[in-house]
Design an enzyme around this catalytic site. Structure first.
Site, PDB file in Angstrom:
ATOM      1  N   GLU A  95     -40.118-102.787  75.104  1.00  0.00           N
ATOM      2  CA  GLU A  95     -41.358-102.118  75.516  1.00  0.00           C
ATOM      3  C   GLU A  95     -42.524-103.026  75.202  1.00  0.00           C
ATOM      4  O   GLU A  95     -42.649-103.522  74.083  1.00  0.00           O
ATOM      5  CB  GLU A  95     -41.549-100.812  74.733  1.00  0.00           C
ATOM      6  CG  GLU A  95     -40.783 -99.655  75.319  1.00  0.00           C
ATOM      7  CD  GLU A  95     -41.111 -98.348  74.600  1.00  0.00           C
ATOM      8  OE1 GLU A  95     -40.281 -97.443  74.691  1.00  0.00           O
ATOM      9  OE2 GLU A  95     -42.175 -98.252  73.951  1.00  0.00           O
ATOM     10  N   ASP A 122     -51.910 -92.793  69.467  1.00  0.00           N
ATOM     11  CA  ASP A 122     -51.311 -93.770  68.560  1.00  0.00           C
ATOM     12  C   ASP A 122     -51.909 -93.727  67.169  1.00  0.00           C
ATOM     13  O   ASP A 122     -53.091 -93.434  66.995  1.00  0.00           O
ATOM     14  CB  ASP A 122     -51.474 -95.178  69.138  1.00  0.00           C
ATOM     15  CG  ASP A 122     -50.484 -95.428  70.262  1.00  0.00           C
ATOM     16  OD1 ASP A 122     -49.272 -95.322  69.998  1.00  0.00           O
ATOM     17  OD2 ASP A 122     -50.923 -95.702  71.390  1.00  0.00           O
TER      18      ASP A 122
END
Lengths: 281, 415
Positions: A49, A60
């Site tokens: 990723e 996040d």
């Protein structure tokens, strides 16, 4: 068959799950992150990723926030990220690459143009954290036309009914967000994961990867064993951050330390296998 | 006052009404708004949507809200004819909608009161909120004290510094104020952090959004709770002048005070609606918060709307002297109203706002918030150009006590 499907099929034949490490593009600079990307498959990455830095990564935790800031400071743009993937593809035709990020930079680039250019660069799938299926019509057709998978996140809060709806919009694999929270914070227990898998399997035939809160080789091995893959992000980005000098630049420790950690994660995932016995304790 | 639920239903039954939005996906004009959030939050937004729709249709909810608005918030707020300012400017007749007289000193409590009652109906015990100037944070901390709920307020570190009185106020009210150091340490960063908190604490936490932005249903819900401003203005102007106002001017950060006063007038085509964005050091200075005038559509904080952003879709830092307007986005309904031309969006600079702050204080004995001073600045600019019979309403969204330190600094006065 897509690279993603082919890779999961091959791993299933080997009787093990996938290790899916994450790196933030341009963190802390283009050359270092490209060198890291190129070295990841040999260190044991089964899929990779690649984070597309965004100024406001609201899903996040602090580790990925800082990585994104470093990437932006180093001049990351979507065009730059695609160039980086194209450079990786010159040497590696097999390892699937999934771009992960937020919608707005993709909108600025243009949905259709982005899908076309990403596929051309050798990207296999997209994870856009803030694009739920309800809003995904803008991207689904261009992605399908370009041959890109749209990987869907599902969460502990996703009900059975919603699971069916979300997964009817999924392709490639399914990313199970194993905790309610932001990246790199809490960790789900093996029991929690064992309990949820039947629910997910009942709703999809796609491979299932688990992410958010997987830090150690043991946790990665457990997740890849219970599901079909384990995503490790914040733990690797922390390691990378720890090797930077006072000005935030890469040092000669940067690549070796991150790659050592990937090797350790990969070794654990491979040792445990998919059908192997759970370790005591 | 008429039953808001009945009013909403009445508006919604007119097929061509501009008040029918958003659609069930939360889109205004098919383009703006929406629900752009991580999957973890989607089920919560769907639950909130359902809970709000249920409450909206329940007259007991409105009865309870009306009680608190009257006896706790202090509504209705007066519509004040600003005689000396009108005379000094020599043009349109200027009225002020006195939202600064609400408890806690701004329009923010209208929305907070509605949402806290909803949060209680939903059984939530912990409230998180973002704040810029601290007005929304203070309003939220206030109702949490009122109902004995745990309260966590995220506030950019820069704003914590420039809005000290409000930080102290929130702490006195029992709230935990968390300074956010990411980015420029302003409202955008506080919003990110509040969203991160919510996703990590979904079981007991209600995210109390302070403006008409964020994922659906927030823009519509906050607008509905703020529409009391416009409903009252309509009735009060009718009582005082026997007709509708001609021009309504309101400041825009996220845009909740403006949407609240605009919305009941959207179908009254004769009423000019003007939203005043913070132009900062000037619209073309690169240091501005004028998202509609200098931004372009994109996706941030759960909705598609006009955003200040660079060519790569990275969000720019906004700039305004007013912490409450220092945000690179705007509520999605404003984006739509701008596109269809129903409302006009203009800018007022830091300097113009400071002058208007002094003008209002000197001529009316009302110290306005720096946010509201942007609206006053534009009203003062156009009033002399308008005929004397023109009825112009400017929304005084908050009082300026919190801003005296900032203003003193700009005037070179040491307190």
């Amino acid at each position: 068959m897509s690279r993603i499907a082919a890779r999961f099929k091959a791993l299933a034949a080997q009787g093990r799950g996938a290790l899916i490490p994450y790196l933030e593009a341009f963190d802390p600079d283009l050359d270092t992150s490209l060198a890291l990307l190129k070295a990841m498959p040999a260190a044991g990455a089964d899929l990779i990723e690649v984070g597309m830095p965004f100024s406001d990564p609201s899903a996040d935790g602090p580790v990925i926030q800082l990585a994104a800031r470093r990437g932006l400071k180093a001049g990351a743009t979507l065009a730059g990220v695609l160039k980086m993937i194209a450079a990786f593809r010159e040497q590696d035709q097999e390892t699937p690459i999934i771009l992960m990020g937020y919608l707005n930079p993709v909108e600025a680039y243009g949905h259709a143009r982005f899908c076309t250019d990403a596929a051309k660069a050798g990207v296999d799938g997209l994870i856009l954290v803030d694009l739920p299926p309800e809003e995904a019509d803008i991207l689904e057709q261009p992605a399908q036309d370009a041959g890109l998978d749209i990987i869907r996140l599902v969460a502990p809060t996703t009900s059975d009914e919603r699971l069916r709806y979300v997964l009817s919009h999924a392709s490639g694999f399914v990313y199970y967000v194993s905790i309610t929270g932001i990246t790199g914070t809490r960790t789900a227990s093996a029991d929690d994961l064992q309990a949820v898998l039947p629910r997910l399997r009942a709703a999809t035939d796609l491979p299932i990867a688990i992410g958010f809160g997987i830090r150690t080789p043991e946790q990665a091995a457990t997740a890849a064993h219970i599901a079909d893959g384990a995503v490790v992000a914040s733990a690797l980005l922390s390691t990378l951050a720890d090797t930077l000098d006072a000005e935030g630049r890469a040092t000669d420790q940067t690549l070796p330390h991150v790659l050592e950690q990937i090797k350790a994660l990969a070794a654990a995932v491979r040792a445990k296998g998919k059908t192997g016995e759970k370790k005591a304790g | 006052m008429a039953d808001p639920a009945a009013q909403h239903r009445a508006a919604a039954t007119q097929p061509n009404s501009l008040r029918n939005g958003p659609d069930e996906r939360g889109h205004f004009g098919g383009r703006y708004g929406g629900r752009f959030v991580a999957e973890t939050l989607m089920p919560l937004l769907l639950e909130l949507d359902k809970a709000y729709e249920t409450a909206k249709a329940d007259s007991a909810f409105h009865k309870e809200l009306d009680f608190y608005l009257r006896d706790y918030v202090g509504r209705p707020s007066p519509l004040w004819f600003a005689r000396r300012m009108t005379e000094e400017l020599g043009g349109a007749k200027i009225y002020m909608k006195r939202e600064e007289l609400n408890h806690t000193g701004s329009h923010k409590l209208n929305n907070v009161m509605g949402q806290i009652l909803l949060a209680r109906r939903m059984g939530r015990t912990r409230i998180v909120a973002e704040t810029g100037a601290g007005q929304h944070g203070v309003a939220t901390a206030t109702v949490c004290a009122l109902f004995g709920l745990k309260c966590v307020i995220y506030m950019g570190a820069t704003d914590v510094e420039r809005q000290k009185p409000n930080v102290f106020r929130m702490r006195l009210l029992g709230a935990e104020v968390v300074p956010v150091t990411a980015g420029a340490g302003t409202l955008k960063d506080a919003m990110n952090e509040a969203m991160r908190d919510w996703v990590a604490n979904i079981a007991d936490t209600y995210f109390l959004v302070g403006t008409v932005a964020g994922p659906h249903p927030y823009p519509a819900m906050v607008r509905d709770f703020q529409s009391v401003i416009g409903e009252e203005t309509k009735e009060q102007m009718q009582a005082q002048e026997g007709r509708l106002p001609d021009v309504i001017v309101a400041a825009i950060g996220g845009g909740s005070n403006a949407m609240g006063i605009f919305h009941p007038f959207l179908d009254d085509a004769s009423v000019r609606l003007i939203g005043v964005e913070a132009a900062g050091c000037g619209l073309d200075s690169g240091k501005t918060a004028a998202s509609i005038e200098r931004g372009r559509p994109g996706v941030l904080h759960g909705n598609r709307t006009y955003l200040l952003q660079n060519a790569d879709g990275q969000i720019d830092e906004a700039h305004s002297i007013s912490a409450g307007l220092d945000y690179p986005g705007v509520g999605p309904e404003h984006s739509w109203l701008s596109d269809i031309g129903r409302a006009e969006y203009v800018g007022a600079t830091d300097d113009e706002a400071l002058k208007a702050f002094e003008l209002c204080t000197r001529t009316e004995g009302i110290i306005p918030a720096l946010e509201s001073a942007h609206a006053i600045a534009y009203a003062a600019k156009i009033a002399p150009t308008l005929p004397k019979e023109t009825l112009l309403v400017v929304n005084i969204s908050g009082r300026g006590d919190k801003d005296i330190f900032t203003v003193a600094e700009h005037l070179g006065v040491k307190l």
